[in-house]
Write a protein that holds these residues in place. Structure first.
Motif, PDB file in Angstrom:
ATOM      1  N   ALA A  10       3.442   7.558  -4.635  1.00 47.50           N
ATOM      2  CA  ALA A  10       2.622   6.507  -4.027  1.00 47.50           C
ATOM      3  C   ALA A  10       3.214   5.128  -4.313  1.00 47.50           C
ATOM      4  O   ALA A  10       3.222   4.252  -3.440  1.00 47.50           O
ATOM      5  CB  ALA A  10       1.190   6.591  -4.546  1.00 47.50           C
TER       6      ALA A  10
ATOM      7  N   GLN B 221       0.591   5.829  -0.557  1.00 50.65           N
ATOM      8  CA  GLN B 221      -0.261   6.994  -0.776  1.00 50.65           C
ATOM      9  C   GLN B 221       0.602   8.252  -0.904  1.00 50.65           C
ATOM     10  O   GLN B 221       1.744   8.295  -0.430  1.00 50.65           O
ATOM     11  CB  GLN B 221      -1.271   7.158   0.347  1.00 50.65           C
ATOM     12  CG  GLN B 221      -0.650   7.398   1.713  1.00 50.65           C
ATOM     13  CD  GLN B 221      -1.701   7.549   2.800  1.00 50.65           C
ATOM     14  OE1 GLN B 221      -2.892   7.732   2.512  1.00 50.65           O
ATOM     15  NE2 GLN B 221      -1.268   7.483   4.051  1.00 50.65           N
TER      16      GLN B 221
ATOM     17  N   TYR C 250       0.854  -1.195   0.000  1.00 53.34           N
ATOM     18  CA  TYR C 250       0.000   0.000   0.000  1.00 53.34           C
ATOM     19  C   TYR C 250       0.884   1.236   0.000  1.00 53.34           C
ATOM     20  O   TYR C 250       1.905   1.285   0.686  1.00 53.34           O
ATOM     21  CB  TYR C 250      -0.907   0.010   1.228  1.00 53.34           C
ATOM     22  CG  TYR C 250      -1.732   1.271   1.368  1.00 53.34           C
ATOM     23  CD1 TYR C 250      -2.916   1.424   0.660  1.00 53.34           C
ATOM     24  CD2 TYR C 250      -1.302   2.322   2.187  1.00 53.34           C
ATOM     25  CE1 TYR C 250      -3.675   2.582   0.778  1.00 53.34           C
ATOM     26  CE2 TYR C 250      -2.045   3.483   2.307  1.00 53.34           C
ATOM     27  CZ  TYR C 250      -3.230   3.604   1.600  1.00 53.34           C
ATOM     28  OH  TYR C 250      -3.961   4.756   1.711  1.00 53.34           O
TER      29      TYR C 250
ATOM     30  N   LYS D 263      -2.951   0.231  -4.058  1.00 53.33           N
ATOM     31  CA  LYS D 263      -3.004  -1.014  -3.295  1.00 53.33           C
ATOM     32  C   LYS D 263      -2.699  -2.171  -4.226  1.00 53.33           C
ATOM     33  O   LYS D 263      -3.057  -2.146  -5.405  1.00 53.33           O
ATOM     34  CB  LYS D 263      -4.398  -1.214  -2.686  1.00 53.33           C
ATOM     35  CG  LYS D 263      -4.879  -0.072  -1.800  1.00 53.33           C
ATOM     36  CD  LYS D 263      -6.296  -0.316  -1.330  1.00 53.33           C
ATOM     37  CE  LYS D 263      -6.811   0.850  -0.504  1.00 53.33           C
ATOM     38  NZ  LYS D 263      -8.221   0.644  -0.061  1.00 53.33           N
TER      39      LYS D 263
ATOM     40  N   GLU E 228      -3.825   6.842  -3.941  1.00 49.28           N
ATOM     41  CA  GLU E 228      -3.718   5.611  -3.155  1.00 49.28           C
ATOM     42  C   GLU E 228      -3.454   4.465  -4.119  1.00 49.28           C
ATOM     43  O   GLU E 228      -4.125   4.350  -5.147  1.00 49.28           O
ATOM     44  CB  GLU E 228      -5.010   5.325  -2.386  1.00 49.28           C
ATOM     45  CG  GLU E 228      -5.215   6.165  -1.143  1.00 49.28           C
ATOM     46  CD  GLU E 228      -6.434   5.683  -0.370  1.00 49.28           C
ATOM     47  OE1 GLU E 228      -6.278   4.925   0.588  1.00 49.28           O
ATOM     48  OE2 GLU E 228      -7.553   6.081  -0.766  1.00 49.28           O
TER      49      GLU E 228
END
Length: 295
Positions: free
Chosen positions: A142, A10, A8, A25, A23
């Motif tokens: 990110a 961000q 993950y 993932k 974001e």
């Protein structure tokens, strides 16, 4: 170094009165699958954003979320007339179902894509480059965070797999030492069995006895399987320290190791050797579970 497929990251950037948040993932997936969700007016940037992800991630399901908020510095917004008309028409159509009520201005302004950035409708080449560079910058930041997490998790997975490989190598050593004893123990058991049945009327042909023992030794010979297993262990350790995606190769090696262990189990007519086979299969299953998360 091995990377996990779970991560993950961000980030956020400010541009022309907007705060843009990112974001990213990622989870396990057989291939590299990328899904990008962002405001509709930025659809023209999707290709470059997708390529940026592909250049840094080789495998996994990657979800990218990009949102924007007015940070108070933006002084203008454009009313998306086509979208407003679509919402009003939808509201009118709902009345045919007996639904009562009218849309207020506040209701309409709160709907998605009613107010958009002026640049969302008309961007010259210079403006497009500014927005594209800003979106790529935020996405790269990110991705940095995501890859750091994948790297930490990957290092943990590699250590765990290596420890289990060490356990497999110990079991392999025990099996290598036990294997030559299997024909000898069979010969002793066969001799004892014959002697227990001999009432003096049996004439044991030592030549036939030797052939029977030789045939059993050939059927129960697992030397080739043990040699291939040792080779697979070495290849597996090498993959854990390679750069780039190695998950599929690990999965293939684990399948091959399972095949060799199953063959040893089917050939071995020895209780202790069979027990070692069961232990080895249990460790291989644990390795398979961990390797399923390796990129």
């Amino acid at each position: 170094m091995s990377l996990s497929m779970t991560g993950y990251g961000q980030s956020a950037v400010d541009l022309q009165g907007y705060n843009i948040s990112f974001e990213v993932k990622s989870v396990n997936h057989r291939y590299c699958e990328i899904a990008i969700r962002m405001p509709r007016e930025w659809a023209c940037f999707e290709d470059s954003l997708r390529k940026a992800v592909q250049s840094r991630i080789g495998r996994g399901r990657i979800d990218v979320y990009i949102n924007k908020e007015n940070n108070g510095e933006s002084t203008s917004a454009v009313l998306n007339h086509a979208m407003v008309q679509a919402y009003l028409q939808a509201a009118e159509d709902l009345k045919s179902y007996g639904i009562k009520g009218d849309l207020a201005v506040r209701d309409i302004l709160s709907l998605p894509d009613v107010l958009v950035s002026p640049s969302g409708f008309s961007m010259d080449e210079a403006q497009q480059k500014i927005w594209n560079d800003a979106l790529l910058q935020g996405l790269e930041q990110a991705l940095d965070g995501l890859l750091q997490m994948r790297s930490r998790e990957g290092a943990f997975l590699a250590r765990d797999i290596e420890q289990r490989l060490g356990r497999l190598e110990l079991l392999h050593q025990e099996m290598t030492e036990l294997a030559p004893e299997v024909p000898n123990e069979y010969r002793k058991r066969l001799r004892q069995r014959i002697e227990s049945l001999d009432d003096g009327s049996l004439a044991v042909d030592e030549h036939i006895f030797g052939l029977e023992v030789a045939l059993f030794a050939e059927r129960s010979n697992v030397e080739e399987e043990l040699i291939r297993l040792r080779s697979h262990f070495e290849q597996c350790r090498g993959l854990l320290h390679q750069e780039g995606p190695v998950g599929r190769k690990l999965d293939f090696l684990i399948q091959e190791m399972n095949r060799e262990v199953n063959t040893i189990g089917s050939k071995a007519n020895h209780l202790t050797l069979v027990n070692r086979v069961v232990e080895m299969k249990a460790e291989l299953e644990k390795i398979r579970e961990q390797a399923a998360n390796v990129e």
